[in-house]
Design an enzyme around this catalytic site. Structure first.
Site, PDB file in Angstrom:
ATOM      1  N   LYS A 101      -2.148  22.160   3.239  1.00 15.80           N
ATOM      2  CA  LYS A 101      -1.245  22.642   1.988  1.00 15.80           C
ATOM      3  C   LYS A 101      -1.778  24.075   1.430  1.00 15.80           C
ATOM      4  O   LYS A 101      -1.181  24.520   0.903  1.00 15.80           O
ATOM      5  CB  LYS A 101      -1.695  21.634   0.801  1.00 15.80           C
ATOM      6  CG  LYS A 101      -1.012  20.472   1.064  1.00 15.80           C
ATOM      7  CD  LYS A 101       0.483  20.320   1.164  1.00 15.80           C
ATOM      8  CE  LYS A 101       1.110  18.898   1.139  1.00 15.80           C
ATOM      9  NZ  LYS A 101       2.515  19.046   1.119  1.00 15.80           N
ATOM     10  N   TYR A 120      -5.583  17.126   4.857  1.00 14.59           N
ATOM     11  CA  TYR A 120      -4.311  17.561   3.980  1.00 14.59           C
ATOM     12  C   TYR A 120      -4.433  18.740   3.071  1.00 14.59           C
ATOM     13  O   TYR A 120      -3.615  19.472   3.081  1.00 14.59           O
ATOM     14  CB  TYR A 120      -4.225  16.372   2.999  1.00 14.59           C
ATOM     15  CG  TYR A 120      -3.205  16.325   1.878  1.00 14.59           C
ATOM     16  CD1 TYR A 120      -1.909  15.945   2.522  1.00 14.59           C
ATOM     17  CD2 TYR A 120      -3.257  16.593   0.764  1.00 14.59           C
ATOM     18  CE1 TYR A 120      -0.741  15.896   1.348  1.00 14.59           C
ATOM     19  CE2 TYR A 120      -2.271  16.498  -0.239  1.00 14.59           C
ATOM     20  CZ  TYR A 120      -1.074  16.235   0.014  1.00 14.59           C
ATOM     21  OH  TYR A 120      -0.058  16.143  -0.845  1.00 14.59           O
TER      22      TYR A 120
HETATM   23  P1  NAP Z   1       6.467  10.289  -0.736  1.00 11.65           P
HETATM   24  O1  NAP Z   1       7.120   9.600  -1.589  1.00 11.65           O
HETATM   25  O2  NAP Z   1       5.780   9.643   0.533  1.00 11.65           O
HETATM   26  O3  NAP Z   1       7.707  11.012   0.034  1.00 11.65           O
HETATM   27  C1  NAP Z   1       7.635  11.442   1.320  1.00 11.65           C
HETATM   28  C2  NAP Z   1       8.863  11.627   2.165  1.00 11.65           C
HETATM   29  O4  NAP Z   1       8.647  12.321   3.317  1.00 11.65           O
HETATM   30  C3  NAP Z   1       9.044  10.073   2.902  1.00 11.65           C
HETATM   31  O5  NAP Z   1      10.188   9.610   2.529  1.00 11.65           O
HETATM   32  C4  NAP Z   1       8.571  10.304   4.198  1.00 11.65           C
HETATM   33  O6  NAP Z   1       9.225   9.114   4.998  1.00 11.65           O
HETATM   34  C5  NAP Z   1       9.085  11.570   4.492  1.00 11.65           C
HETATM   35  N1  NAP Z   1       8.550  12.046   5.910  1.00 11.65           N
HETATM   36  C6  NAP Z   1       7.062  11.782   6.068  1.00 11.65           C
HETATM   37  N2  NAP Z   1       7.138  12.577   7.485  1.00 11.65           N
HETATM   38  C7  NAP Z   1       8.346  12.938   7.671  1.00 11.65           C
HETATM   39  C8  NAP Z   1       8.717  13.748   8.644  1.00 11.65           C
HETATM   40  N3  NAP Z   1       7.828  13.904   9.903  1.00 11.65           N
HETATM   41  N4  NAP Z   1      10.042  14.107   8.969  1.00 11.65           N
HETATM   42  C9  NAP Z   1      10.938  13.880   7.786  1.00 11.65           C
HETATM   43  N5  NAP Z   1      10.596  13.239   6.635  1.00 11.65           N
HETATM   44  C10 NAP Z   1       9.039  12.835   6.655  1.00 11.65           C
HETATM   45  O7  NAP Z   1       5.775  11.527  -1.202  1.00 11.65           O
HETATM   46  P2  NAP Z   1       5.857  12.239  -2.529  1.00 11.65           P
HETATM   47  O8  NAP Z   1       4.570  12.002  -3.351  1.00 11.65           O
HETATM   48  O9  NAP Z   1       7.193  12.292  -2.930  1.00 11.65           O
HETATM   49  O10 NAP Z   1       5.348  13.850  -1.851  1.00 11.65           O
HETATM   50  C11 NAP Z   1       6.279  14.576  -1.542  1.00 11.65           C
HETATM   51  C12 NAP Z   1       5.585  16.131  -1.272  1.00 11.65           C
HETATM   52  O11 NAP Z   1       4.742  16.293  -2.383  1.00 11.65           O
HETATM   53  C13 NAP Z   1       4.625  16.120  -0.110  1.00 11.65           C
HETATM   54  O12 NAP Z   1       4.802  17.177   0.712  1.00 11.65           O
HETATM   55  C14 NAP Z   1       3.326  15.542  -0.798  1.00 11.65           C
HETATM   56  O13 NAP Z   1       2.416  16.004   0.276  1.00 11.65           O
HETATM   57  C15 NAP Z   1       3.424  16.589  -2.082  1.00 11.65           C
HETATM   58  N6  NAP Z   1       2.473  16.230  -3.217  1.00 11.65           N
HETATM   59  C16 NAP Z   1       2.551  15.105  -3.633  1.00 11.65           C
HETATM   60  C17 NAP Z   1       1.603  14.527  -4.590  1.00 11.65           C
HETATM   61  C18 NAP Z   1       1.620  13.378  -5.356  1.00 11.65           C
HETATM   62  O14 NAP Z   1       0.766  12.979  -6.006  1.00 11.65           O
HETATM   63  N7  NAP Z   1       2.626  12.318  -5.090  1.00 11.65           N
HETATM   64  C19 NAP Z   1       0.829  15.532  -5.093  1.00 11.65           C
HETATM   65  C20 NAP Z   1       0.871  16.734  -4.407  1.00 11.65           C
HETATM   66  C21 NAP Z   1       1.731  17.017  -3.075  1.00 11.65           C
HETATM   67  P3  NAP Z   1       8.474   7.941   5.346  1.00 11.65           P
HETATM   68  O15 NAP Z   1       8.213   7.197   4.059  1.00 11.65           O
HETATM   69  O16 NAP Z   1       9.335   7.102   6.185  1.00 11.65           O
HETATM   70  O17 NAP Z   1       7.102   8.219   5.850  1.00 11.65           O
END
Ligand code: NAP
Length: 243
Positions: free
Chosen positions: A150, A146
């Site tokens: 990133k 990861y």
């Molecule tokens: P999340 O709630 O899991 O949302 C991510 C979404 O992306 C989910 O709906 C997932 O679908 C979808 N997804 C996964 N693989 C995919 C693919 N191949 N094609 C299309 N859609 C896909 O996560 P989040 O926390 O909102 O994260 C959003 C972004 O922020 C990510 O890039 C994550 O790495 C980044 N981020 C998050 C955090 C945090 O603390 N939450 C911190 C730093 C960075 P499914 O649920 O069906 O798999």
């Protein structure tokens, strides 16, 4: 097109990962700011009013190109990309399988390239691309795949900013810290408490707080900002090194 009087009035914005967490909050915020939102996710998400929801796998070039073509056909242009789709498959590097490595690099890094390339080809000059890195790009135990993905996104944003500047397209990246979403729901309480204790603001962030920064990058409010990665982590990264 109808307009609502926000900072994204009449803009057409593609938002990936729009079914959940930060992507969903951003899709809603963009719509509140007057954008027509094309919401992409593995399963077609519900789009905000006046938008369009499309099923799309960001790791699959044909799927992404088809979604971008549908967006262009429906709205006639694309002004903004906010790309959030991402996954985690954590393990200590010594125990990480090649499959775990490949899966995360494919979706998070290669997916970012696929989406940015497909959208940039169709985007209006003067548009804005917002990619999603993570505070983990600085390094994080259990997240070699990861963190590397990133870190790659930071470099991708910087390079695209150089290449697309001649079309006045800006490219920036968000680097969230610990944000309350389904992705972090699985984090054990013990790890969560330790993480919170290291955050100067003393709490986990909310998806809407990332959506606010995505709106800044997407809109003309950041018209002279490109190639940047902004840590949005409650101050967690301050005082722990060079960044
Ligand atoms: P999340 O709630 O899991 O949302 C991510 C979404 O992306 C989910 O709906 C997932 O679908 C979808 N997804 C996964 N693989 C995919 C693919 N191949 N094609 C299309 N859609 C896909 O996560 P989040 O926390 O909102 O994260 C959003 C972004 O922020 C990510 O890039 C994550 O790495 C980044 N981020 C998050 C955090 C945090 O603390 N939450 C911190 C730093 C960075 P499914 O649920 O069906 O798999």
């Amino acid at each position: 097109m109808t307009t609502k009087g926000g900072c994204l009035d009449g803009r057409v914005a593609i938002v990936t990962g729009a079914a959940s967490g930060i992507g969903r909050a951003t899709a809603r915020r963009f719509a509140d700011e007057g954008a027509h939102v094309v919401a992409l996710d593995l399963k077609a998400p519900e789009a905000p009013a006046g938008g369009l929801g499309i099923a799309c796998d960001v790791a699959d070039q044909a799927s992404v190109e088809s979604a971008v073509a549908q967006a262009k056909e429906r709205f006639g242009k694309i002004d903004v990309l906010a790309h959030f789709a991402g996954i985690t498959k954590d393990a200590l590097a010594s125990k990480m399988t090649l499959q775990q490595w490949d899966d995360v690099i494919r979706v998070n890094l290669t997916g970012s390239f696929i989406v940015a390339q497909a959208v940039a080809r169709e985007m209006e000059d003067g548009g804005s691309i917002v990619l999603t890195s993570s505070r983990s790009w600085l390094g994080n135990i259990g997240q070699a795949n990861y963190s590397a993905s990133k870190g790659g996104v930071v470099s991708l944003a910087r390079t695209l900013a150089l290449e697309l500047g001649k079309r006045r397209i800006r490219v920036n990246a968000l680097a969230p810290g610990f944000i309350e979403t389904p992705m972090t729901d699985v984090v054990p309480d013990r790890v969560r408490d330790k993480a919170v204790s290291a955050i100067p603001l003393g709490r986990i962030g909310q998806p809407e707080e990332i959506a606010a920064v995505a709106t800044f990058f997407a809109s003309d409010e950041s018209s002279y900002v490109s190639g940047q990665t902004l840590l949005i982590d409650g101050g967690r990264s301050v005082g722990v090194g060079l960044v």
